[in-house]
Write a protein that holds these residues in place. Structure first.
Motif, PDB file in Angstrom:
ATOM      1  N   ALA A 104       0.310  -1.262  -0.238  1.00 55.36           N
ATOM      2  CA  ALA A 104      -0.408   0.007   0.211  1.00 55.36           C
ATOM      3  C   ALA A 104       0.765   1.786  -0.302  1.00 55.36           C
ATOM      4  O   ALA A 104       0.128   2.686  -0.015  1.00 55.36           O
ATOM      5  CB  ALA A 104      -0.965  -0.227   1.254  1.00 55.36           C
ATOM      6  N   ALA A 105       2.326   0.950  -0.182  1.00 54.28           N
ATOM      7  CA  ALA A 105       3.381   2.852  -0.105  1.00 54.28           C
ATOM      8  C   ALA A 105       3.105   3.159  -1.098  1.00 54.28           C
ATOM      9  O   ALA A 105       3.309   4.571  -0.683  1.00 54.28           O
ATOM     10  CB  ALA A 105       4.640   1.962   0.421  1.00 54.28           C
ATOM     11  N   PRO A 106       2.771   2.787  -2.202  1.00 55.75           N
ATOM     12  CA  PRO A 106       2.753   3.536  -3.512  1.00 55.75           C
ATOM     13  C   PRO A 106       1.696   4.229  -3.230  1.00 55.75           C
ATOM     14  O   PRO A 106       1.672   6.083  -3.877  1.00 55.75           O
ATOM     15  CB  PRO A 106       3.141   2.731  -4.366  1.00 55.75           C
ATOM     16  CG  PRO A 106       3.697   1.593  -3.941  1.00 55.75           C
ATOM     17  CD  PRO A 106       3.339   1.350  -2.333  1.00 55.75           C
ATOM     18  N   ALA A 107       0.848   4.238  -3.111  1.00 51.10           N
ATOM     19  CA  ALA A 107      -0.473   4.872  -3.393  1.00 51.10           C
ATOM     20  C   ALA A 107      -0.180   5.904  -1.810  1.00 51.10           C
ATOM     21  O   ALA A 107      -1.716   6.548  -1.932  1.00 51.10           O
ATOM     22  CB  ALA A 107      -2.145   4.067  -2.766  1.00 51.10           C
ATOM     23  N   ILE A 297      -0.295   2.887 -10.449  1.00 57.73           N
ATOM     24  CA  ILE A 297       0.682   4.399 -10.063  1.00 57.73           C
ATOM     25  C   ILE A 297       1.623   4.704 -10.676  1.00 57.73           C
ATOM     26  O   ILE A 297       2.257   6.116 -11.182  1.00 57.73           O
ATOM     27  CB  ILE A 297       0.717   4.903  -8.282  1.00 57.73           C
ATOM     28  CG1 ILE A 297      -0.948   4.337  -7.162  1.00 57.73           C
ATOM     29  CG2 ILE A 297       1.457   5.199  -7.638  1.00 57.73           C
ATOM     30  CD1 ILE A 297      -0.674   3.852  -6.118  1.00 57.73           C
ATOM     31  N   GLY A 298       2.557   3.245 -10.857  1.00 50.31           N
ATOM     32  CA  GLY A 298       3.799   3.464 -11.284  1.00 50.31           C
ATOM     33  C   GLY A 298       3.695   4.443 -12.663  1.00 50.31           C
ATOM     34  O   GLY A 298       4.304   5.200 -13.002  1.00 50.31           O
ATOM     35  N   GLU A 299       2.827   3.228 -13.496  1.00 54.01           N
ATOM     36  CA  GLU A 299       2.739   4.410 -15.043  1.00 54.01           C
ATOM     37  C   GLU A 299       1.956   5.852 -14.911  1.00 54.01           C
ATOM     38  O   GLU A 299       1.936   6.100 -16.311  1.00 54.01           O
ATOM     39  CB  GLU A 299       1.564   3.396 -15.705  1.00 54.01           C
ATOM     40  CG  GLU A 299       2.137   2.115 -15.749  1.00 54.01           C
ATOM     41  CD  GLU A 299       1.241   0.770 -16.894  1.00 54.01           C
ATOM     42  OE1 GLU A 299      -0.074   1.347 -17.066  1.00 54.01           O
ATOM     43  OE2 GLU A 299       1.580  -0.318 -16.718  1.00 54.01           O
ATOM     44  N   SER A 300       1.276   6.267 -14.151  1.00 49.61           N
ATOM     45  CA  SER A 300       0.757   7.625 -13.759  1.00 49.61           C
ATOM     46  C   SER A 300       1.457   8.126 -14.131  1.00 49.61           C
ATOM     47  O   SER A 300       1.479  10.199 -14.696  1.00 49.61           O
ATOM     48  CB  SER A 300      -0.025   7.473 -12.549  1.00 49.61           C
ATOM     49  OG  SER A 300       0.737   7.739 -11.512  1.00 49.61           O
TER      50      SER A 300
END
Length: 321
Positions: A104-107, A297-300
């Motif tokens: 959940a860390a990236p969010a 989130i990475g692709e955004s």
């Protein structure tokens, strides 16, 4: 070729980091949380600090107050709070769910960056955050049959989320530090920075560890626990950091976010193989949603801007590999 190497280093870094949850579970059965953190960091410093003593001493003489403040924050959120929340959390929840919830860390990072750094949220980022919330809800027992679990289990998962939030806070601090032109105020070698941060975190946990009466418990552990402590200090902290930094120099930010999915995946697979924990359909669904959120989130992130930042950092720091 450089990008392929970077992806390989990131694969190793996040795979090694994924073993932290399983290692914490093994050690938490015999030692208290502050003792585990203090001993593992102490072993790291004992093994590596003599090798980098001269470079570390030279760097310390050049540090300013703002640099020390950044190092203190990195040690507090990146190592101390992350490990303490993780070690307390694995006492109360399953290792599988603990590993998945670290994803959940990236969010959380995206939400903190939007709140404090005023970074815009793209459609993919919002969708990724929604996937994370849905995945956490599934892991918290909100399945179609309405089956819940104990209060301890709930608080265990909450502590793991606090660990993920600590890691996210560390990421936001680092992002704010390098906001102007993707630069850094700490022109030091990654190993030296890691040693300084680890030393500060060691001081943080040393005093509370004394209240746990560590000597009797340390004397009672066997070879497996000592091997786990060495692994926790030298591999999960030091080696994973080196691989991560080598990957950052060669890959864009969205690639790094995508490979971070190896951390919960590795933890989940090791939990099943080592502890014979079962993974139900709800846990699989929650894990897939959280890993999917990391990819979204990475692709955004904009590849060109991320690549510019990555190249800027690689020019300012010496390569490790």
């Amino acid at each position: 070729m450089s990008e392929i190497k970077g992806k390989f280093f990131l694969l190793l870094a996040f795979s090694l980091a994924g073993t932290s949850v399983v290692t914490a579970r093994m050690l938490a059965e015999k030692l208290n949380s502050f003792t585990i953190t203090a001993v593992s960091l102490g072993l790291l410093l004992l093994c590596l600090l003599p090798v980098y003593a001269n470079k570390t001493a030279k760097t310390i003489r050049l540090l300013k107050i703002t640099d020390w403040r950044m190092l203190l924050l990195q040690a507090l959120f990146g190592i101390f709070l992350f490990r303490i929340f993780l070690l307390f959390g694995v006492h109360l929840t399953s290792t599988v769910e603990a590993g998945i919830l670290t994803g959940a860390a990236p969010a959380i990072t995206a939400l903190l960056a939007w709140t404090f750094l005023k970074e815009p949220l793209s459609g993919k980022t919002i969708l990724g955050i929604a996937c994370t919330i849905a995945g956490i809800a599934l892991l918290q027992g909100l399945n179609l049959q309405g089956v819940g679990f104990s209060r301890d289990h709930f608080w265990g998962n909450a502590l793991i989320l606090c660990a993920a939030a600590s890691e996210s806070t560390f990421n936001v601090i680092a992002r704010k530090q390098g906001a102007k032109g993707c630069s850094t105020r700490l022109p030091m070698q990654p190993m030296v920075q890691m040693l300084l941060v680890s030393a500060i975190a060691f001081v943080f946990c040393l005093f509370p560890a004394l209240f746990e009466q560590p000597l009797p418990s340390i004397q009672a552990i066997g070879r497996e626990e000592w091997a786990a402590l060495v692994w926790y200090g030298l591999v999960v902290t030091a080696l994973a950091f080196i691989f991560y930094y080598a990957g950052v120099q060669r890959c864009d930010a969205y690639t790094i976010a995508a490979f971070s999915g190896m951390m919960p995946l590795t933890s989940m697979l090791l939990s099943v193989s080592l502890f014979s924990e079962r993974i139900g359909y709800v846990q699989w669904a929650g894990g897939i949603l959280i890993i999917s959120s990391m990819l979204l989130i990475g692709e955004s992130q904009k590849p060109q801007e991320a690549k510019k930042c990555s190249l800027g950092l690689s020019r300012k720091n010496n390569k490790i590999f």
